[in-house]
Design a protein around this motif. Structure first.
Motif, PDB file in Angstrom:
ATOM      1  N   ALA A 102     -38.688  31.286  39.978  1.00  0.00           N
ATOM      2  CA  ALA A 102     -38.718  31.342  38.521  1.00  0.00           C
ATOM      3  C   ALA A 102     -37.630  30.458  37.910  1.00  0.00           C
ATOM      4  N   LEU A 103     -36.440  30.421  38.527  1.00  0.00           N
ATOM      5  CA  LEU A 103     -35.354  29.582  38.019  1.00  0.00           C
ATOM      6  C   LEU A 103     -35.688  28.100  38.157  1.00  0.00           C
ATOM      7  N   ILE A 104     -36.287  27.726  39.285  1.00  0.00           N
ATOM      8  CA  ILE A 104     -36.671  26.321  39.472  1.00  0.00           C
ATOM      9  C   ILE A 104     -37.760  25.934  38.472  1.00  0.00           C
ATOM     10  N   GLU A 105     -38.726  26.826  38.263  1.00  0.00           N
ATOM     11  CA  GLU A 105     -39.795  26.556  37.291  1.00  0.00           C
ATOM     12  C   GLU A 105     -39.208  26.322  35.903  1.00  0.00           C
ATOM     13  N   LYS A 106     -38.265  27.162  35.525  1.00  0.00           N
ATOM     14  CA  LYS A 106     -37.645  27.027  34.201  1.00  0.00           C
ATOM     15  C   LYS A 106     -36.912  25.704  34.092  1.00  0.00           C
ATOM     16  N   THR A 107     -36.223  25.306  35.153  1.00  0.00           N
ATOM     17  CA  THR A 107     -35.475  24.049  35.142  1.00  0.00           C
ATOM     18  C   THR A 107     -36.401  22.850  35.052  1.00  0.00           C
ATOM     19  N   PHE A 108     -37.503  22.879  35.793  1.00  0.00           N
ATOM     20  CA  PHE A 108     -38.439  21.760  35.786  1.00  0.00           C
ATOM     21  C   PHE A 108     -39.306  21.719  34.528  1.00  0.00           C
ATOM     22  N   GLY A 109     -39.379  22.850  33.815  1.00  0.00           N
ATOM     23  CA  GLY A 109     -40.146  22.875  32.575  1.00  0.00           C
ATOM     24  C   GLY A 109     -41.513  23.493  32.682  1.00  0.00           C
ATOM     25  N   ILE A 110     -41.783  24.189  33.786  1.00  0.00           N
ATOM     26  CA  ILE A 110     -43.045  24.927  33.879  1.00  0.00           C
ATOM     27  C   ILE A 110     -42.922  26.112  32.939  1.00  0.00           C
ATOM     28  N   GLN A 111     -43.760  26.170  31.932  1.00  0.00           N
ATOM     29  CA  GLN A 111     -43.522  26.984  30.743  1.00  0.00           C
ATOM     30  C   GLN A 111     -43.662  28.472  30.980  1.00  0.00           C
ATOM     31  N   ASP A 112     -43.070  29.202  30.019  1.00  0.00           N
ATOM     32  CA  ASP A 112     -43.281  30.642  29.850  1.00  0.00           C
ATOM     33  C   ASP A 112     -42.735  31.494  30.987  1.00  0.00           C
ATOM     34  N   THR A 113     -41.800  30.988  31.750  1.00  0.00           N
ATOM     35  CA  THR A 113     -41.293  31.800  32.851  1.00  0.00           C
ATOM     36  C   THR A 113     -40.408  32.941  32.376  1.00  0.00           C
ATOM     37  N   ASP A 114     -40.007  32.941  31.083  1.00  0.00           N
ATOM     38  CA  ASP A 114     -39.233  34.069  30.570  1.00  0.00           C
ATOM     39  C   ASP A 114     -40.092  35.286  30.277  1.00  0.00           C
ATOM     40  N   ASN A 115     -41.391  35.081  30.208  1.00  0.00           N
ATOM     41  CA  ASN A 115     -42.305  36.173  29.905  1.00  0.00           C
ATOM     42  C   ASN A 115     -42.664  36.895  31.201  1.00  0.00           C
ATOM     43  N   PRO A 116     -42.274  38.169  31.375  1.00  0.00           N
ATOM     44  CA  PRO A 116     -42.554  38.864  32.637  1.00  0.00           C
ATOM     45  C   PRO A 116     -44.037  38.918  32.955  1.00  0.00           C
ATOM     46  N   ALA A 117     -44.876  39.059  31.922  1.00  0.00           N
ATOM     47  CA  ALA A 117     -46.321  39.137  32.178  1.00  0.00           C
ATOM     48  C   ALA A 117     -46.841  37.823  32.718  1.00  0.00           C
ATOM     49  N   VAL A 118     -46.277  36.723  32.216  1.00  0.00           N
ATOM     50  CA  VAL A 118     -46.720  35.410  32.664  1.00  0.00           C
ATOM     51  C   VAL A 118     -46.196  35.114  34.054  1.00  0.00           C
ATOM     52  N   ALA A 119     -44.979  35.546  34.320  1.00  0.00           N
ATOM     53  CA  ALA A 119     -44.349  35.228  35.592  1.00  0.00           C
ATOM     54  C   ALA A 119     -44.864  36.074  36.746  1.00  0.00           C
ATOM     55  N   ALA A 120     -45.706  37.047  36.463  1.00  0.00           N
ATOM     56  CA  ALA A 120     -46.215  37.920  37.517  1.00  0.00           C
ATOM     57  C   ALA A 120     -46.951  37.110  38.575  1.00  0.00           C
ATOM     58  N   LYS A 121     -46.673  37.423  39.826  1.00  0.00           N
ATOM     59  CA  LYS A 121     -47.277  36.648  40.911  1.00  0.00           C
ATOM     60  C   LYS A 121     -48.789  36.797  40.951  1.00  0.00           C
ATOM     61  N   ALA A 122     -49.281  37.920  40.464  1.00  0.00           N
ATOM     62  CA  ALA A 122     -50.716  38.181  40.577  1.00  0.00           C
ATOM     63  C   ALA A 122     -51.557  37.398  39.582  1.00  0.00           C
ATOM     64  N   GLU A 123     -50.917  36.702  38.628  1.00  0.00           N
ATOM     65  CA  GLU A 123     -51.688  35.981  37.615  1.00  0.00           C
ATOM     66  C   GLU A 123     -52.374  34.782  38.242  1.00  0.00           C
ATOM     67  N   LYS A 124     -53.691  34.824  38.330  1.00  0.00           N
ATOM     68  CA  LYS A 124     -54.447  33.713  38.882  1.00  0.00           C
ATOM     69  C   LYS A 124     -54.536  32.597  37.855  1.00  0.00           C
ATOM     70  N   GLY A 125     -54.333  31.391  38.304  1.00  0.00           N
ATOM     71  CA  GLY A 125     -54.459  30.260  37.401  1.00  0.00           C
ATOM     72  C   GLY A 125     -53.164  29.893  36.712  1.00  0.00           C
ATOM     73  N   ARG A 126     -52.114  30.741  36.813  1.00  0.00           N
ATOM     74  CA  ARG A 126     -50.842  30.387  36.217  1.00  0.00           C
ATOM     75  C   ARG A 126     -50.120  29.436  37.146  1.00  0.00           C
ATOM     76  N   ALA A 127     -49.668  28.303  36.610  1.00  0.00           N
ATOM     77  CA  ALA A 127     -48.986  27.310  37.420  1.00  0.00           C
ATOM     78  C   ALA A 127     -47.605  27.812  37.820  1.00  0.00           C
ATOM     79  N   THR A 128     -47.233  27.585  39.086  1.00  0.00           N
ATOM     80  CA  THR A 128     -45.913  27.945  39.589  1.00  0.00           C
ATOM     81  C   THR A 128     -45.317  26.735  40.292  1.00  0.00           C
ATOM     82  N   ILE A 129     -44.081  26.896  40.746  1.00  0.00           N
ATOM     83  CA  ILE A 129     -43.420  25.807  41.464  1.00  0.00           C
ATOM     84  C   ILE A 129     -44.159  25.465  42.753  1.00  0.00           C
ATOM     85  N   ARG A 130     -44.915  26.431  43.299  1.00  0.00           N
ATOM     86  CA  ARG A 130     -45.640  26.191  44.542  1.00  0.00           C
ATOM     87  C   ARG A 130     -46.898  25.350  44.338  1.00  0.00           C
ATOM     88  N   ASP A 131     -47.194  25.023  43.087  1.00  0.00           N
ATOM     89  CA  ASP A 131     -48.379  24.215  42.820  1.00  0.00           C
ATOM     90  C   ASP A 131     -48.059  22.731  42.626  1.00  0.00           C
TER      91      ASP A 131
END
Length: 645
Positions: free
Chosen positions: A123-152
């Motif tokens: 989550a910290l790396i995503e925030k640094t790189f600019g992958i949006q909305d990582t402050d939102n716990p609902a968005v950052a949930a691992k189970a969210e399909k289709g949400r872009a993460t650092i692993r993508d």
């Protein structure tokens, strides 16, 4: 520099040992040398420090290095990500993340700062790189399909050895089913077609639409069940009337609640009810049944006649429509000026002809109006007849069910010869019905107003048409970039002069120039062509990311552009060791492409892992950050490092 690049990669061993690889930002960096020296582990190290669940570092690295860290930089901003290396198995959960300005890699692994778990590190790396909305716990949930993460993002950073000349795999990790799903789901985000909020809105919309569809299916099933409930209730009441438990049947329009209440009253009264049978009940129902059958026959005959009339009206409408085009003559003929419409002379014959034309046109106009007015009335009448047939048929089924109940009562009464026993049987059936079947049918209705409102709101936010247009625009941009770049790379027929067509599926095809045939990847052939296509696509995606300011680092790690020209393995290779002059020219052309295209794209860094040492190219020689040859004995992990504890 306006994009994230890699400044350093450090491996830590026992006793304060550190092996550091340094790179220039915004430039091509080359590490060349022999096989088995650990060059390809550079990709594995960067991927591991991007939060991979697996550790793919080679056996020798695991046995001698206890941690690895990557120093990212963007202008005066720094990000250091470190991670412990396991001796075997999956990656460790312990990571280290620190961001700020003027940061430096520590000398030892013990000095790595920012200890945290892997999920938080991501989550910290995503925030640094600019992958949006990582402050939102609902968005950052691992189970969210289709949400872009650092692993993508690794598919856009690495051209690994198993991909760079592959005829099947377009991007890094796309050949892994568990990764392919996420790549396909998130590529619209990285192409700028959607943002994180719309990705999640689309997912929520799909869930709500599925929930609404389920409710509607249940409501439809309940409606069918209610119809069956009515039929069974009326059948039982008819049986009860037949044995004198009820004086008269309720109205055919009675509600289910009224029917159930009457059945409950019979059940509570039991068999002691007064005999109130009406001997005419069956005769009345038979009369009603015959009347319904007769009415249905009449209505069906009317329906057939109306269908025939509609067919004939349709044919007549077609003929009249053809004639209606004659009305357009009025725009060209001057029928009201007293002149002949043919010779333009003013005489009686011409006036008579004009009058006849006006009459004919008037007739056609009236025919058109008549047809236009008749068809809707026919359709309305046809719908009315269909509704009557449905209503009469439903009532017929109810009457037949009631008659069947009376017949059954009479037959059983004859068999038993006892009215009291038959009443007991009927009351028993009613009790069982009320305790079991009726309860199954009594389900509370669900108010879908709020659900429908939420779905409409989400549909407005998702805007699939706008999403498709943005995605198509990004695909067209990548296709155009790749087509231009393919011209600068060595290719063979059919790739030479072909147009690249990129799809966010993701997929890629070529339109060859001679017959304009569309060729899939597997049909193109030649390692040289596949190398050129992968290079053109990788640089084209990076060019798009730069254009749209996508949250993808400006980094390409390329594992051996010389694969089509040198045999596998061995020591460092020289250009003159290539057997064919054409291969030497092609290799030099690819090297020129790397340097020129990297210079054209602001903030792009290339790390090239190679067997080839192109001493004929001064820029290539200047870009070499390490020559790990058998003669020098230099490796990623020095041979004198002791085994880790």
């Amino acid at each position: 520099m306006n994009r994230w690049n890699v400044r350093e990669i450090a491996f830590y061993g026992n006793g304060g040992r550190r092996r550091t690889l340094e790179f220039d930002t915004d430039k091509v960096n080359v590490i060349t040398g022999a096989s088995g020296t650990g060059k390809s582990a550079i990709i594995d190290a960067i991927d591991y420090c991007l939060g991979s669940s697996d550790c793919k570092l080679p056996f020798f690295v695991r046995n001698h290095a206890e941690a690895v860290a990557v120093h990212w930089t963007q202008g005066d901003s720094d990000l250091i990500v470190g991670r412990k290396i396991p001796k075997a198995g999956s990656g460790t959960n312990q990571m280290y993340v620190r961001s700020g300005r003027n940061l430096k890699l520590p000398d030892t692994s013990e000095a790595l700062e920012g200890p945290t778990n892997r999920d938080t590190a991501r989550a910290l790396i995503e925030k640094t790189f600019g992958i949006q909305d990582t402050d939102n716990p609902a968005v950052a949930a691992k189970a969210e399909k289709g949400r872009a993460t650092i692993r993508d993002i690794p598919p856009y950073l690495f051209l690994s050895g198993d991909v760079i000349i592959s005829r099947e795999t377009l991007l890094h990790d796309l050949n892994r089913p568990e990764k392919a799903r996420d790549i396909k789901a998130t590529i619209p985000y990285f192409l700028g077609a959607v943002d994180q909020a719309s990705v999640l809105a689309a997912r929520t919309l799909r869930q709500l639409e599925a929930a609404l569809a389920k409710i509607e299916r249940e409501a439809s099933a309940q409606e069918r069940s209610q119809s069956l409930l009515t039929q069974r209730s009326m059948a039982l009441l008819t049986q009860a009337q037949g044995v004198g438990l009820v004086a008269e049947l309720p109205s055919p329009d009675a509600s289910d609640k009224l029917l159930l209440d009457q059945l409950a009253g019979i059940a509570s009264s039991g068999v002691a009810s007064t005999d109130t049978r009406d001997s005419e009940a069956r005769a009345v129902m038979e009369d009603e049944r015959r009347g319904l059958v007769s009415e249905l026959q009449t209505l069906r005959a009317k329906r057939q006649m109306i269908k025939q009339t509609i067919r004939e009206a349709t044919g007549y409408e077609t003929a009249v429509s053809g004639q209606s085009h004659k009305l357009r003559l009025v725009e060209h003929l001057k029928l009201d000026d007293g002149r002949c419409p043919v010779c333009d002379a003013q005489n009686s014959a011409g006036q008579a002809m004009a009058e006849q034309i006006r009459n004919s046109l008037s007739i056609v106009a009236n025919e058109v109006l008549a047809v236009d007015g008749m068809r809707p009335r026919l359709d309305d009448h046809s719908g009315h007849i269909e509704n009557l047939i449905g209503s009469k048929y439903s009532r017929l089924k109810e009457v037949e069910a009631q008659l069947a109940g009376l017949v059954r009562v009479e037959e059983e009464s004859v068999k038993t010869g006892s009215l009291l026993q038959e009443r007991a049987r009927v009351v028993g059936r009613i009790d069982q019905f009320l305790e079991t079947t009726a309860k199954d049918f009594q389900t509370a209705s669900t108010d879908t107003t709020s659900l429908v409102s939420r779905i409409e709101h989400l549909r407005d936010r998702v805007d699939p048409q706008a999403r498709r247009e943005r995605l198509r625009d990004a695909e067209n941009m990548v296709s155009a970039f790749a087509t231009e770049m393919l011209v600068d790379l060595p290719t063979e027929v059919p790739a030479t002069g072909s147009r690249v067509v990129f799809s966010s599926a993701p997929n890629l095809s070529l339109v060859e120039p001679s017959r304009r045939a569309v060729l899939a990847m597997a049909e193109i052939g030649s390692d040289q062509n596949y190398l050129a296509i992968h290079l053109a696509l990788a640089f084209s995606l990076q060019k798009l990311f730069e254009t749209i300011k996508a949250p993808v680092p400006g980094l390409l790690v390329i594992d051996q552009i010389s694969r089509p020209y040198y045999p596998k393995g061995g020591d460092e290779k020289r250009l003159r060791e290539m057997e064919k002059d054409d291969d030497q020219v092609a290799m030099q052309q690819i090297v020129r492409f790397l340097f020129d295209e990297t210079a054209r794209q602001a903030g792009l860094q290339v790390i090239l892992i190679e067997h080839a040492y192109i001493e004929e190219d001064p820029e290539y020689v200047a870009a070499v950050k390490g020559r790990w040859t058998k003669a020098s004995g230099v490796k990623l992990i020095p041979s004198d490092w002791p085994l880790r504890n």
